[in-house]
Design a protein around this motif. Structure first.
Motif, PDB file in Angstrom:
ATOM      1  N   UNK A  95     -50.097  53.006 -51.783  1.00 44.97           N
ATOM      2  CA  UNK A  95     -50.606  51.648 -51.681  1.00 44.97           C
ATOM      3  C   UNK A  95     -49.909  50.848 -50.601  1.00 44.97           C
ATOM      4  N   UNK A  96     -48.596  51.036 -50.472  1.00 45.98           N
ATOM      5  CA  UNK A  96     -47.833  50.323 -49.452  1.00 45.98           C
ATOM      6  C   UNK A  96     -48.222  50.795 -48.055  1.00 45.98           C
ATOM      7  N   UNK A  97     -48.441  52.096 -47.929  1.00 44.79           N
ATOM      8  CA  UNK A  97     -48.850  52.634 -46.627  1.00 44.79           C
ATOM      9  C   UNK A  97     -50.223  52.116 -46.218  1.00 44.79           C
ATOM     10  N   UNK A  98     -51.162  52.098 -47.181  1.00 40.13           N
ATOM     11  CA  UNK A  98     -52.507  51.643 -46.864  1.00 40.13           C
ATOM     12  C   UNK A  98     -52.513  50.165 -46.503  1.00 40.13           C
ATOM     13  N   UNK A  99     -51.729  49.374 -47.225  1.00 37.84           N
ATOM     14  CA  UNK A  99     -51.654  47.947 -46.920  1.00 37.84           C
ATOM     15  C   UNK A  99     -51.091  47.722 -45.523  1.00 37.84           C
ATOM     16  N   UNK A 100     -50.084  48.512 -45.149  1.00 43.81           N
ATOM     17  CA  UNK A 100     -49.495  48.382 -43.821  1.00 43.81           C
ATOM     18  C   UNK A 100     -50.499  48.777 -42.742  1.00 43.81           C
ATOM     19  N   UNK A 101     -51.230  49.887 -42.963  1.00 38.96           N
ATOM     20  CA  UNK A 101     -52.223  50.328 -41.985  1.00 38.96           C
ATOM     21  C   UNK A 101     -53.310  49.271 -41.805  1.00 38.96           C
ATOM     22  N   UNK A 113     -38.044  57.629 -26.093  1.00 40.99           N
ATOM     23  CA  UNK A 113     -38.025  58.665 -27.122  1.00 40.99           C
ATOM     24  C   UNK A 113     -39.424  59.234 -27.257  1.00 40.99           C
ATOM     25  N   UNK A 114     -39.517  60.448 -27.808  1.00 40.39           N
ATOM     26  CA  UNK A 114     -40.818  61.056 -28.012  1.00 40.39           C
ATOM     27  C   UNK A 114     -41.554  60.333 -29.136  1.00 40.39           C
ATOM     28  N   UNK A 115     -42.829  60.037 -28.939  1.00 43.62           N
ATOM     29  CA  UNK A 115     -43.572  59.318 -29.976  1.00 43.62           C
ATOM     30  C   UNK A 115     -43.949  60.245 -31.127  1.00 43.62           C
ATOM     31  N   UNK A 116     -44.258  59.649 -32.262  1.00 42.22           N
ATOM     32  CA  UNK A 116     -44.703  60.397 -33.421  1.00 42.22           C
ATOM     33  C   UNK A 116     -45.737  59.558 -34.163  1.00 42.22           C
ATOM     34  N   UNK A 117     -46.367  60.197 -35.161  1.00 37.97           N
ATOM     35  CA  UNK A 117     -47.406  59.520 -35.906  1.00 37.97           C
ATOM     36  C   UNK A 117     -46.855  58.482 -36.873  1.00 37.97           C
ATOM     37  N   UNK A 118     -47.745  57.631 -37.346  1.00 36.15           N
ATOM     38  CA  UNK A 118     -47.335  56.573 -38.264  1.00 36.15           C
ATOM     39  C   UNK A 118     -46.862  57.150 -39.595  1.00 36.15           C
ATOM     40  N   UNK A 172     -55.973  54.183 -31.702  1.00 39.38           N
ATOM     41  CA  UNK A 172     -54.840  55.111 -31.811  1.00 39.38           C
ATOM     42  C   UNK A 172     -53.565  54.329 -32.066  1.00 39.38           C
ATOM     43  N   UNK A 173     -52.642  54.979 -32.784  1.00 36.80           N
ATOM     44  CA  UNK A 173     -51.333  54.396 -33.073  1.00 36.80           C
ATOM     45  C   UNK A 173     -50.270  55.456 -32.814  1.00 36.80           C
ATOM     46  N   UNK A 174     -49.189  55.080 -32.163  1.00 31.25           N
ATOM     47  CA  UNK A 174     -48.049  55.961 -31.946  1.00 31.25           C
ATOM     48  C   UNK A 174     -46.770  55.155 -32.171  1.00 31.25           C
ATOM     49  N   UNK A 175     -45.725  55.820 -32.651  1.00 27.32           N
ATOM     50  CA  UNK A 175     -44.509  55.114 -33.057  1.00 27.32           C
ATOM     51  C   UNK A 175     -43.264  55.766 -32.463  1.00 27.32           C
ATOM     52  N   UNK A 176     -42.222  54.960 -32.294  1.00 26.63           N
ATOM     53  CA  UNK A 176     -40.883  55.456 -32.001  1.00 26.63           C
ATOM     54  C   UNK A 176     -39.913  54.777 -32.954  1.00 26.63           C
ATOM     55  N   UNK A 177     -39.005  55.574 -33.493  1.00 25.26           N
ATOM     56  CA  UNK A 177     -38.059  55.084 -34.487  1.00 25.26           C
ATOM     57  C   UNK A 177     -36.682  54.958 -33.851  1.00 25.26           C
ATOM     58  N   UNK A 178     -36.007  53.833 -34.109  1.00 22.97           N
ATOM     59  CA  UNK A 178     -34.688  53.627 -33.524  1.00 22.97           C
ATOM     60  C   UNK A 178     -33.845  52.694 -34.363  1.00 22.97           C
ATOM     61  N   UNK A 179     -32.646  52.431 -33.884  1.00 21.45           N
ATOM     62  CA  UNK A 179     -31.735  51.517 -34.561  1.00 21.45           C
ATOM     63  C   UNK A 179     -32.292  50.098 -34.510  1.00 21.45           C
ATOM     64  N   UNK A 180     -32.104  49.361 -35.578  1.00 22.43           N
ATOM     65  CA  UNK A 180     -32.679  48.022 -35.667  1.00 22.43           C
ATOM     66  C   UNK A 180     -32.083  47.076 -34.620  1.00 22.43           C
ATOM     67  N   UNK A 181     -30.809  47.279 -34.254  1.00 26.39           N
ATOM     68  CA  UNK A 181     -30.180  46.355 -33.312  1.00 26.39           C
ATOM     69  C   UNK A 181     -30.415  46.758 -31.858  1.00 26.39           C
ATOM     70  N   UNK A 182     -31.021  47.913 -31.619  1.00 23.60           N
ATOM     71  CA  UNK A 182     -31.281  48.360 -30.243  1.00 23.60           C
ATOM     72  C   UNK A 182     -32.571  49.170 -30.244  1.00 23.60           C
ATOM     73  N   UNK A 183     -33.682  48.480 -30.426  1.00 19.49           N
ATOM     74  CA  UNK A 183     -34.973  49.133 -30.568  1.00 19.49           C
ATOM     75  C   UNK A 183     -35.350  49.875 -29.292  1.00 19.49           C
ATOM     76  N   UNK A 184     -35.867  51.094 -29.462  1.00 11.33           N
ATOM     77  CA  UNK A 184     -36.255  51.917 -28.333  1.00 11.33           C
ATOM     78  C   UNK A 184     -37.430  51.306 -27.583  1.00 11.33           C
ATOM     79  N   UNK A 185     -37.378  51.413 -26.268  1.00  8.12           N
ATOM     80  CA  UNK A 185     -38.481  50.948 -25.446  1.00  8.12           C
ATOM     81  C   UNK A 185     -39.456  52.075 -25.157  1.00  8.12           C
TER      82      UNK A 185
END
Length: 209
Positions: free
Chosen positions: A70-76, A52-57, A35-48
Motif C-alpha cells: 500500500x505504501x509503495x502504490x501510494x508513493x507511485x 551512480x548507476x540507475x536502478x528501478x523504483x 519512465x522512472x529511474x532512481x539513484x540511492x545515496x547518502x542523505x547529506x550528499x545526494x548523488x547527481x
C-alpha cells in the motif's frame, strides 16, 4: 569514538533517493509519465546525474526498507501525479508565450525530466520536486532500461513513447498552415474533426453534397 561490539550490525546511515521521472506530451496534448529511474545515496550528499548507476523504483524502495504494498502504490501514485502536474504547468506557460519567447513558431516541450528527492522525515516519506531538465533524466532512464535488457528484463516503453512524441510533432509540422477542403464532413458526431483541425493549425473549408 566507542568501538562497536564484535558481530554487531553496522549503523544504518540516513539515505535518500533521487528519482528521475520522464514525462512526455502524449496524443491529445496530455502529460504522460513514461519512465522512472532512481539513484540511492547518502542523505547529506545526494548523488547527481551520472554519479551512480540507475536502478528501478522497486529495488530502490527495497533498499530503503519500504516493503508495504500500500505504501509503495501510494508513493507511485504521488510520483505520477506530481510529475504530470509539472509537465501540465510547463505546457500552460508555453501556451501563453509568443512564438519568439518560445524560441520559434513550432518550438515546444515534448519531453520533460523532473527530478524528485525521496527521504524520510519523522518516519514519514516525503517526495520533494527538485528541478526540471531537458535531457538528463532521459539519459538516466535510457541507461536504466538498457541495463535491464542486458539482464533479461523486457523492453520498457521509453523508445516507443519517445518515437510517438516525435512522430506526432512531425505530423503536426507537415499539415500546419495547410488549406483543406472537406466534402461531406458529417454531422455533429464528427465535431472532433474540427477540434483536431484547429489544434493542428489547419484552415478548413466545407462543401455540402
Amino acid at each position: 569514538p566507542v568501538p562497536r561490539p564484535p558481530g554487531s550490525p553496522a549503523p544504518r546511515l540516513p539515505m535518500a533517493l533521487r528519482i528521475c521521472a520522464l514525462v512526455c506530451r502524449s496524443w491529445g496534448n496530455r502529460p504522460q509519465l513514461c519512465q522512472v529511474a532512481c539513484t540511492l545515496g547518502r542523505a547529506e550528499a545526494l548523488l547527481g546525474h551520472g554519479a551512480a548507476l540507475p536502478q528501478g523504483l522497486d529495488s530502490s524502495l527495497d533498499q530503503l526498507g519500504v516493503v508495504a504494498p500500500g505504501q509503495r502504490q501510494a508513493l507511485a501514485t504521488r510520483l505520477q501525479v506530481a510529475s504530470e502536474a509539472a509537465m501540465a504547468a510547463l505546457m500552460a506557460t508555453e501556451a501563453e508565450l509568443s512564438p519568439e519567447e518560445r524560441g520559434g513558431p513550432r518550438a515546444r516541450t515534448d519531453l520533460l525530466g523532473v527530478d524528485f528527492l525521496l527521504t524520510s522525515v519523522d518516519d514519514t516519506l516525503e517526495l520533494v520536486a527538485l528541478a526540471t531538465n531537458s535531457h538528463r533524466c532521459l539519459d538516466t532512464c535510457l541507461l536504466a532500461e538498457s541495463m535491464g535488457r542486458a539482464v533479461g528484463q523486457p523492453q520498457g516503453d521509453v523508445p516507443r513513447v519517445v518515437a510517438e512524441a516525435l512522430l506526432h510533432q512531425a505530423q503536426r509540422h507537415l499539415v500546419e498552415g495547410k488549406d483543406i477542403l472537406l466534402i461531406g464532413a458529417g454531422g455533429i458526431s464528427k465535431g472532433f474533426v474540427w477540434e483536431a483541425a484547429r489544434d493542428y493549425g489547419l484552415r478548413v473549408s466545407g462543401a455540402a453534397v
